[in-house]
Design an enzyme around this catalytic site. Structure first.
Site, short mmCIF file in Angstrom:
data_model
loop_
_atom_site.label_atom_id
_atom_site.label_comp_id
_atom_site.label_asym_id
_atom_site.label_seq_id
_atom_site.Cartn_x
_atom_site.Cartn_y
_atom_site.Cartn_z
N SER A 97 0.87 -0.73 -0.21
CA SER A 97 -0.01 0.12 0.10
C SER A 97 0.93 1.17 0.19
O SER A 97 1.82 1.36 0.81
CB SER A 97 -0.63 0.17 1.23
OG SER A 97 -1.79 1.32 1.24
N CYS A 98 0.44 2.14 -1.04
CA CYS A 98 1.20 3.44 -1.18
C CYS A 98 -0.08 4.50 -1.03
O CYS A 98 0.04 5.32 -1.97
CB CYS A 98 2.19 3.69 -2.26
SG CYS A 98 3.74 2.62 -2.03
#
Length: 402
Positions: A97-98
């Site tokens: 996740s970014c």
């Protein structure tokens, strides 16, 4: 082990055993990436994710594949080897996740989720797969003039992996959705020349036309205000190759095809919104106050923001990006093309290219579906990676058949 043929004539494994190249799926979520790689001929051996609902979905749809449910920071390479049953890993894949770089939310450079890629890099270093594949939001490519991207490339270089990246549009690979993403691939093998698959769909010469929303969901029944039926009959036999794909090995009735009435405000707006139109097509007198204030700019022209809020999808085009908010028409382009309601879970899954036999368990279906890698995008990349790995033409179980 059971076998099936896909619509393009590729012999596929059910993922529980076999002789395909081995992949470990970090940040596996509900399993979209694993599903597509499995369709390509990879053999998922381990999944890792902290979301208990997504893990339940993954286990259900990938029986026999062990899943570590917990924090990736605590996962070790030795644990992955033990669960995979081999130390010879062809691919580590995943989408750390970014979200701090997502174009669909506030961009927060110091969001701790932005640095989960460091554990992806750490596990690549500990496992030493032949290749890695990392999928993420395209915002990380340009944020801070590419600094975050450069950090990722430098981190892989430090552990001995050459890497490359590209932007992809899911619709270019047969997914009925305008979903933009960035892909990183890398290898420690000198003989592998890094490259990416060429688009198969689009408007250029030699390309298939984009898969439209109508082609994606046209055989799913209208609800006609019966929002809660747990199972429904299909509206027709499969029409076209995409619906044939979606209904391969599917149950005889549609599941997860549920909805709810629009709010009073949304229903008022929806009455003025045609296919391929959004909030700005409604008369100013029916707009919520906050949008009346944003109606024009200094020169009197209409503002171009908020154009996909309350947007009614155009059946003649691919959908917009399916996000975790697809049940909220006020948040984006999620109005059904023919009915005054948000798209259903099954319609969203179809737009993501999940086949109908793929069942989602637990809760938080929008998060599970919206966060997933579209399986057909993953399949296209997987087929290409198998060629790069040099195993595609040598694996009898995955050869192309007539």
């Amino acid at each position: 082990m059971t076998e099936a043929h896909d619509s393009e004539g590729v012999l596929m494994s059910d993922g529980s055993s076999g002789s395909g190249p081995v992949v470990i799926d970090l940040f596996c979520g509900a399993g979209g990436l694993s599903e597509g790689l499995r369709q390509a001929g990879f053999q998922p051996r381990v999944g890792v994710d902290f979301d208990k609902h997504a893990v339940s979905t993954y286990r259900h749809n990938h029986p026999g594949v062990p899943v570590i449910e917990g924090d990736v920071e605590k996962v070790t390479g030795e644990e992955l080897f033990r669960l995979a049953g081999t130390r010879d890993i062809d691919l580590i894949a995943g989408g750390p996740s970014c979200q701090g770089f997502s174009t669909h939310g506030k961009r927060i450079q110091d969001d701790p989720r932005n640095f989960l890629f460091k554990h992806f890099v750490r596990l690549v270093d500990e496992v030493r797969p032949k290749m890695f594949l990392m999928e993420n939001v395209k915002g990380m490519l340009t944020y801070a003039k590419g600094e975050f991207r450069r950090q990722i490339e430098a981190a892989f270089s430090e552990i001995g992996y050459r890497s490359d990246f590209t932007q992809v549009l899911a619709a270019d690979f047969g997914v009925p959705q305008k979903r933009h993403r960035i892909l990183f691939i890398g290898t420690r093998i000198d003989d592998i020349e890094l490259s990416f698959p060429a688009p198969t769909h689009g408007e250029g010469a030699g390309l298939k036309p984009y898969v439209t929303l109508a082609e994606a969901i046209g055989d799913l029944p209208l609800m006609e205000k019966d929002y809660t039926a747990s199972k429904r009959k299909y509206a027709s036999a499969p029409q076209g190759p995409y619906q044939v794909y979606a209904r391969s090995s599917a149950p005889t009735e549609v599941t997860m095809h549920v909805g709810r009435p629009l709010s009073k405000q949304a229903a008022t707006l929806a009455a003025y919104i045609g296919q391929g139109q959004g909030l700005r097509s409604a008369p100013i007198e029916v707009l919520p106050e906050r949008f009346k204030k944003m109606r024009t700019i200094a020169n009197g022209q209409l503002r171009r923001d908020c154009t996909t809020l309350y947007y009614r999808l155009d059946p003649s085009k691919p959908s917009y990006t399916i996000t975790c908010n697809y049940k909220n028409v006020a948040s984006g382009p999620f109005l059904h093309p023919f009915e005054d309601r948000a798209i259903s879970h099954r319609e969203a899954a179809r737009c993501q290219s999940f086949p109908d036999h793929y069942e989602f368990l637990g809760a938080s279906f929008p998060r599970q579906i919206g966060n997933a890698v579209p399986p057909l995008l993953a399949k296209a990349v997987g087929v290409h990676l198998i060629k790069l790995l040099g195993v595609g033409s040598h694996r009898q179980r995955y050869k192309r058949v007539a």
